[in-house]
Each structure stands twice: as structure tokens, then as C-alpha cells.
Design a protein around this motif. Structure first.
Motif, PDB file in Angstrom:
ATOM      1  N   LYS A  75       0.813  -1.228   0.000  1.00  0.00           N
ATOM      2  CA  LYS A  75       0.000   0.000   0.000  1.00  0.00           C
ATOM      3  C   LYS A  75       0.844   1.276   0.000  1.00  0.00           C
ATOM      4  N   ASN A  76       1.928   1.269   0.732  1.00  0.00           N
ATOM      5  CA  ASN A  76       2.779   2.471   0.771  1.00  0.00           C
ATOM      6  C   ASN A  76       3.293   2.826  -0.618  1.00  0.00           C
ATOM      7  N   GLU A  77       3.722   1.796  -1.354  1.00  0.00           N
ATOM      8  CA  GLU A  77       4.217   2.018  -2.708  1.00  0.00           C
ATOM      9  C   GLU A  77       3.092   2.499  -3.630  1.00  0.00           C
ATOM     10  N   ARG A  78       1.900   1.983  -3.403  1.00  0.00           N
ATOM     11  CA  ARG A  78       0.752   2.392  -4.228  1.00  0.00           C
ATOM     12  C   ARG A  78       0.394   3.858  -3.974  1.00  0.00           C
ATOM     13  N   TRP A  79       0.369   4.260  -2.702  1.00  0.00           N
ATOM     14  CA  TRP A  79       0.085   5.670  -2.395  1.00  0.00           C
ATOM     15  C   TRP A  79       1.164   6.585  -2.993  1.00  0.00           C
ATOM     16  N   LYS A  80       2.399   6.114  -2.936  1.00  0.00           N
ATOM     17  CA  LYS A  80       3.499   6.900  -3.501  1.00  0.00           C
ATOM     18  C   LYS A  80       3.337   7.051  -5.012  1.00  0.00           C
ATOM     19  N   ASN A  81       2.967   5.963  -5.683  1.00  0.00           N
ATOM     20  CA  ASN A  81       2.735   6.009  -7.129  1.00  0.00           C
ATOM     21  C   ASN A  81       1.632   6.995  -7.480  1.00  0.00           C
ATOM     22  N   MET A  82       0.547   6.934  -6.729  1.00  0.00           N
ATOM     23  CA  MET A  82      -0.579   7.818  -7.008  1.00  0.00           C
ATOM     24  C   MET A  82      -0.170   9.284  -6.826  1.00  0.00           C
ATOM     25  N   ALA A  83       0.564   9.561  -5.743  1.00  0.00           N
ATOM     26  CA  ALA A  83       0.994  10.936  -5.484  1.00  0.00           C
ATOM     27  C   ALA A  83       1.969  11.428  -6.554  1.00  0.00           C
ATOM     28  N   LYS A  84       2.866  10.553  -6.979  1.00  0.00           N
ATOM     29  CA  LYS A  84       3.904  10.962  -7.931  1.00  0.00           C
ATOM     30  C   LYS A  84       3.383  11.035  -9.363  1.00  0.00           C
ATOM     31  N   ILE A  85       2.572  10.052  -9.770  1.00  0.00           N
ATOM     32  CA  ILE A  85       2.165   9.964 -11.168  1.00  0.00           C
ATOM     33  C   ILE A  85       0.862  10.704 -11.446  1.00  0.00           C
ATOM     34  N   ALA A  86      -0.175  10.462 -10.630  1.00  0.00           N
ATOM     35  CA  ALA A  86      -1.477  11.103 -10.877  1.00  0.00           C
ATOM     36  C   ALA A  86      -1.491  12.549 -10.385  1.00  0.00           C
ATOM     37  N   LEU A  87      -1.061  12.765  -9.153  1.00  0.00           N
ATOM     38  CA  LEU A  87      -1.085  14.125  -8.596  1.00  0.00           C
ATOM     39  C   LEU A  87       0.110  14.949  -9.065  1.00  0.00           C
ATOM     40  N   GLY A  88       1.299  14.348  -9.048  1.00  0.00           N
ATOM     41  CA  GLY A  88       2.510  15.093  -9.386  1.00  0.00           C
ATOM     42  C   GLY A  88       2.846  15.152 -10.864  1.00  0.00           C
ATOM     43  N   GLN A  89       2.083  14.395 -11.707  1.00  0.00           N
ATOM     44  CA  GLN A  89       2.284  14.441 -13.166  1.00  0.00           C
ATOM     45  C   GLN A  89       3.715  14.076 -13.563  1.00  0.00           C
ATOM     46  N   TYR A  90       4.315  13.158 -12.812  1.00  0.00           N
ATOM     47  CA  TYR A  90       5.733  12.805 -12.979  1.00  0.00           C
ATOM     48  C   TYR A  90       6.064  12.362 -14.403  1.00  0.00           C
ATOM     49  N   LYS A  91       5.222  11.509 -14.982  1.00  0.00           N
ATOM     50  CA  LYS A  91       5.546  10.950 -16.292  1.00  0.00           C
ATOM     51  C   LYS A  91       5.165  11.874 -17.444  1.00  0.00           C
ATOM     52  N   MET A  92       4.345  12.872 -17.179  1.00  0.00           N
ATOM     53  CA  MET A  92       3.927  13.791 -18.247  1.00  0.00           C
ATOM     54  C   MET A  92       5.105  14.584 -18.797  1.00  0.00           C
ATOM     55  N   VAL A  93       6.011  15.013 -17.929  1.00  0.00           N
ATOM     56  CA  VAL A  93       7.073  15.927 -18.349  1.00  0.00           C
ATOM     57  C   VAL A  93       8.215  15.232 -19.077  1.00  0.00           C
ATOM     58  N   ARG A  95       7.916  14.380 -21.966  1.00  0.00           N
ATOM     59  CA  ARG A  95       7.830  15.160 -23.200  1.00  0.00           C
ATOM     60  C   ARG A  95       7.537  16.593 -22.745  1.00  0.00           C
ATOM     61  N   PRO A  96       8.575  17.401 -22.612  1.00  0.00           N
ATOM     62  CA  PRO A  96       8.493  18.663 -21.865  1.00  0.00           C
ATOM     63  C   PRO A  96       7.379  19.620 -22.301  1.00  0.00           C
ATOM     64  N   LEU A  97       7.242  19.891 -23.606  1.00  0.00           N
ATOM     65  CA  LEU A  97       6.261  20.885 -24.035  1.00  0.00           C
ATOM     66  C   LEU A  97       4.852  20.486 -23.641  1.00  0.00           C
ATOM     67  N   SER A  98       4.404  19.336 -24.097  1.00  0.00           N
ATOM     68  CA  SER A  98       3.044  18.907 -23.777  1.00  0.00           C
ATOM     69  C   SER A  98       2.893  18.656 -22.281  1.00  0.00           C
ATOM     70  N   GLY A  99       3.960  18.186 -21.635  1.00  0.00           N
ATOM     71  CA  GLY A  99       3.897  17.915 -20.205  1.00  0.00           C
ATOM     72  C   GLY A  99       3.678  19.172 -19.386  1.00  0.00           C
ATOM     73  N   ILE A 100       4.446  20.209 -19.670  1.00  0.00           N
ATOM     74  CA  ILE A 100       4.319  21.471 -18.923  1.00  0.00           C
ATOM     75  C   ILE A 100       2.961  22.119 -19.189  1.00  0.00           C
ATOM     76  N   LEU A 101       2.526  22.109 -20.441  1.00  0.00           N
ATOM     77  CA  LEU A 101       1.213  22.676 -20.768  1.00  0.00           C
ATOM     78  C   LEU A 101       0.099  21.922 -20.051  1.00  0.00           C
ATOM     79  N   HIS A 102       0.232  20.596 -19.980  1.00  0.00           N
ATOM     80  CA  HIS A 102      -0.786  19.797 -19.291  1.00  0.00           C
ATOM     81  C   HIS A 102      -0.824  20.125 -17.806  1.00  0.00           C
TER      82      HIS A 102
END
Length: 438
Positions: free
Chosen positions: A44-62, A64-71
């Protein structure tokens, strides 16, 4: 009574919009639960961390910098600006006007509204850039064949919604005379206010109230549009990243029945002809793999609903890049279309599914698509919200091989060689290691 008519009308619209949204959420949960159960409650700890980093923190979006920052700008801006919804709802229900301004003071209120105005402008600029990239620059991944018709229109409709909502927010503030006179928070709208300098105070009030009503009704329409749109990921990205598969990407699931059979074969003391113990019911043999959406697990169906149709998976897929039929994005879109079709069938038949002669395999996803996959996991790695198209492909392949004995000739030859020779090559068992000397 006439004095309270706007408040009553607002309450009716709010309840109707919220009720329709709740109905669609129930339908969404019902459709996702059509999938088989799978336990994703570990680590569960790893799952909460994933959610915070990927869904809330948009970690994987950036990546691709241009579309990531705009998103990120659109994402953060939309979240912040919708905080004002609380004030709008209170004002609408009780007939007040900017109820929080006297409660928290011009300083804090001005800071909040000023921040919202800056974000509204940034969101408007970002959305316009997105529209230009999609329709003028025509970024290749937005123009694959699966993106024609409704998917293409859906992407633009969302952009138009966001343009209109941000514009209405700024116009609402620009034509609010008391707000402009107070000078607290009008950091952007003060430059828009002169556009309306030729209007009387009464006309400005009408424009301000009109923008206010259109803004709140537009948000409710947008909220209920989400169910029919790829932007459902606004809600589902959080559970999707929480329940994502945490196993190494190269590790595939095993069928429990097959695992038990192999263990029995390797156990010299096992009796392959042993009958089940008294009271033990083996039940109907489990179907191997998946031919329809009800054979997939509920996380895979949630993946399908969460897909943003951004195309990062397809643009990184080596099979697609070499001109093959496979598009991981299309796999998710077709899975979602089939789940929706099954859901509508259930609704039309009093809560029960009436066989319609269709299935995910062949009617939606072709065998050519499935066998084009190299199982490299590029699509899984690239997805910004943890979607796993490969797991669906592998389950459908498993069905083809284990239920239909249907596989490409090359694969059948390899499996025959392994069965007969203990190696993928046509060597005898004694010579099966000769390849290392060549």
C-alpha cells in the motif's frame, strides 16, 4: 417568491446536474465490476506513492516537456479555479454575492482570486496551444486512424469547453463593478474591464450575471460530459495509478490451474489420477485467457476507461512504427467501446446481459493486432497514468493458444519443437545445445 426564483432555479440545476453525474458514476462502477476480481491491495505504501507521484505530481507527463508542462498548467489551473465553485454554489443557493470576500478580508480574498485569474489566463493560453498542435500543426499521434470521427471531435470539444469556461470566469470578474472598484484580486480582469467601458451599470450587471450563470451551468455540463469523453481520466487517474501492477514489467501472470498441473507433473509422489476429496468440488474448468471483456479483470477495464487517448503508447510502439496494424491506444479504446456496449445491453435487458453474438476478439480487436505485439512493454512504460495495454493483449493471446489452438505457424513450430526436442530448434534432444557452438 419571485425574489427567490433564481435561487430555486439554481438549486434545481445543481441537483439535476449532480444527480445525473451520480447516475453515470454508478453505471461506470457497474461496468468496471463486470471484470474478474483481482487483488491489488498489497504494498500500500508504494501504491500511495505512485498515485501521489504519477497522478497528482504528473511525474511521467514531463518526459515530453512541451506537452507535459502545458498539461500541468491546465491541470493545476483547473483544480485551483474550481475551488471558487464553493463560493459560486453558496452565492447561487442563498442569493449572496462573493460571500467569502467580507469573511476573509480583501487581502486574502484578493490573493486567491488574483491567483485564479492568472491561472485562468495561463490555462486559456495552454489550451489554445493544444488546439493549434492538434489541428494546425497536426502532431502525428493525434491523427492515427483510430482518432477519426468521435475521438477527434471529443478532443476538440474539451478544448472548446475549457476556452469558454476560462473566458467566462474572466469576463464575470471584469464586469463585476464592485469587485473592480475594490481592486482586490483583479490582476487580469482589470485589463479586460475597459472592453466594456461603453456599457451602463445595469448592462454590466446583466453581462456579469449572464457570465456567472453560463460559467456554473457550463461546469455542470462539463462534469456530466466526462463520462462520454476521454477526459474521464480526470477522475480515474488516481485509482488507476493506485491499483497499477507493481510487478516487474517482464513478469507475466500464470494461470493457477496450469501452475498446479505443472507442479503435479514435477512432483514424483503426486497421483495424476487422484479423485477430488469428499466435499471438494472442482467446478467448471476456468476459461484460459480472454475473448471478451468479462474475461478481463476489473483493473484492465478501469484502464480502458482511464485511457486519455494521448497516443504516447502508440507513438512508442515498435510494431506500429514499422507499419503493423497494432496500436496500443486502439486496444484500450476498443476495449472501452465493448464494455460500453455490454453495459448498454445490460441496461436494455433489465439488468441481465443478453448474448449479442459479439465479443472483444475479432469483432473489435483483430488477431493481426494481437500477434503484431512484440511484448516489449514500451506502451506500459510510456503511459503517463499507468495503463497496461500489454496485459489485455497477452490475455487474448492466451485464449487463442490455449482455447482455440490458434497461433501463427512460426509459434506453432516453436512449441512443437520444444515439446519434441526440449528446444525451439529442430535438433534432437541429444543435440539441442549445438547452437552454442555455431
Amino acid at each position: 417568491m419571485e425574489k427567490f426564483l433564481p435561487n430555486i432555479l439554481f438549486a434545481v440545476i445543481l441537483i439535476a446536474g449532480g444527480g445525473y453525474f451520480a447516475m453515470n458514476v454508478r453505471k461506470l462502477i457497474r461496468n468496471i465490476k463486470l471484470g474478474k476480481d483481482v487483488d491489488r491491495s498489497d504494498r500500500k505504501n508504494e501504491r500511495w506513492k505512485n498515485m501521489a507521484k504519477i497522478a497528482l505530481g504528473q511525474y511521467k507527463m514531463v518526459r515530453r516537456p512541451l506537452s507535459g508542462i502545458l498539461h500541468i498548467v491546465v491541470y493545476v489551473g483547473f483544480l485551483l479555479i474550481n475551488i471558487e465553485m464553493l463560493e459560486i454554489v453558496i452565492d447561487g443557493l442563498f442569493g449572496t454575492h462573493r460571500v467569502f470576500q467580507p469573511l476573509i478580508g480583501n487581502g486574502l480574498y484578493g490573493f486567491l482570486i488574483g491567483s485564479f485569474e492568472v491561472m485562468a489566463l495561463l490555462v486559456l493560453v495552454a489550451v489554445i496551444i493544444f488546439w493549434l498542435r492538434r489541428n494546425i500543426e497536426k502532431v502525428k499521434r493525434f491523427w492515427n486512424k483510430e482518432m477519426q470521427g468521435w475521438p477527434k471531435n471529443d478532443g476538440n470539444i474539451i478544448l472548446y469547453f475549457e476556452m469558454v469556461l476560462m473566458s467566462l470566469f474572466l469576463i464575470m470578474n471584469a464586469t463585476d463593478v464592485p469587485f473592480q472598484e475594490a481592486g482586490a484580486g483583479n490582476v487580469i480582469s482589470q485589463f479586460i474591464a475597459p472592453w466594456f467601458s461603453g456599457f451602463s451599470a445595469e448592462e454590466l450587471h446583466v453581462i456579469e450575471k449572464g457570465a456567472w450563470w453560463l460559467h456554473i451551468v457550463g461546469i455542470l455540463i462539463f462534469l456530466n460530459y466526462l463520462y462520454y469523453s476521454k477526459h474521464l481520466h480526470i477522475l480515474l487517474a488516481f485509482p488507476n495509478t493506485f491499483y497499477a501492477n507493481l510487478k516487474p514489467k517482464g513478469q507475466f501472470t500464470n494461470v493457477e490451474a496450469v501452475t498446479k498441473e505443472v507442479q503435479m507433473m514435477m512432483d514424483p509422489n503426486a497421483d495424476p489420477y487422484a479423485m477430488p476429496e469428499e466435499g471438494e468440488d472442482e467446478g467448471e474448468p476456468e476459461k484460459f485467457g480472454a475473448s471478451d471483456v468479462t474475461d478481463l479483470n476489473w483493473v484492465q477495464l478501469m484502464n480502458a476507461y482511464t485511457c486519455t487517448e494521448c497516443g504516447r503508447c502508440t507513438s512508442s510502439c515498435p510494431a506500429n512504427l514499422t507499419g503493423k496494424e497494432l496500436s496500443p491506444r486502439a486496444i484500450m479504446m476498443k476495449t472501452r467501446d465493448r464494455v460500453e456496449e455490454v453495459g448498454k445491453n445490460i441496461d436494455a435487458n433489465g439488468g441481465e446481459f443478453k448474448p449479442d453474438g459479439k465479443q472483444l476478439l475479432d469483432d473489435y480487436i483483430t488477431r493481426e493486432e494481437l500477434w503484431a505485439c512484440t511484448s516489449c512493454n514500451a506502451c506500459v512504460q510510456e503511459c503517463p497514468i499507468g495503463i497496461d495495454p500489454l496485459s489485455i493483449i497477452m490475455e487474448m493471446r492466451r485464449y487463442l493458444v490455449m482455447e482455440e489452438s490458434s497461433a501463427p505457424q512460426e509459434l506453432n513450430m516453436m512449441m512443437t519443437n520444444i515439446e519434441n526436442n526440449g528446444a525451439p530448434w529442430q535438433y534432437s534432444q541429444m543435440d539441442r545445445l549445438n547452437w552454442k557452438d555455431e
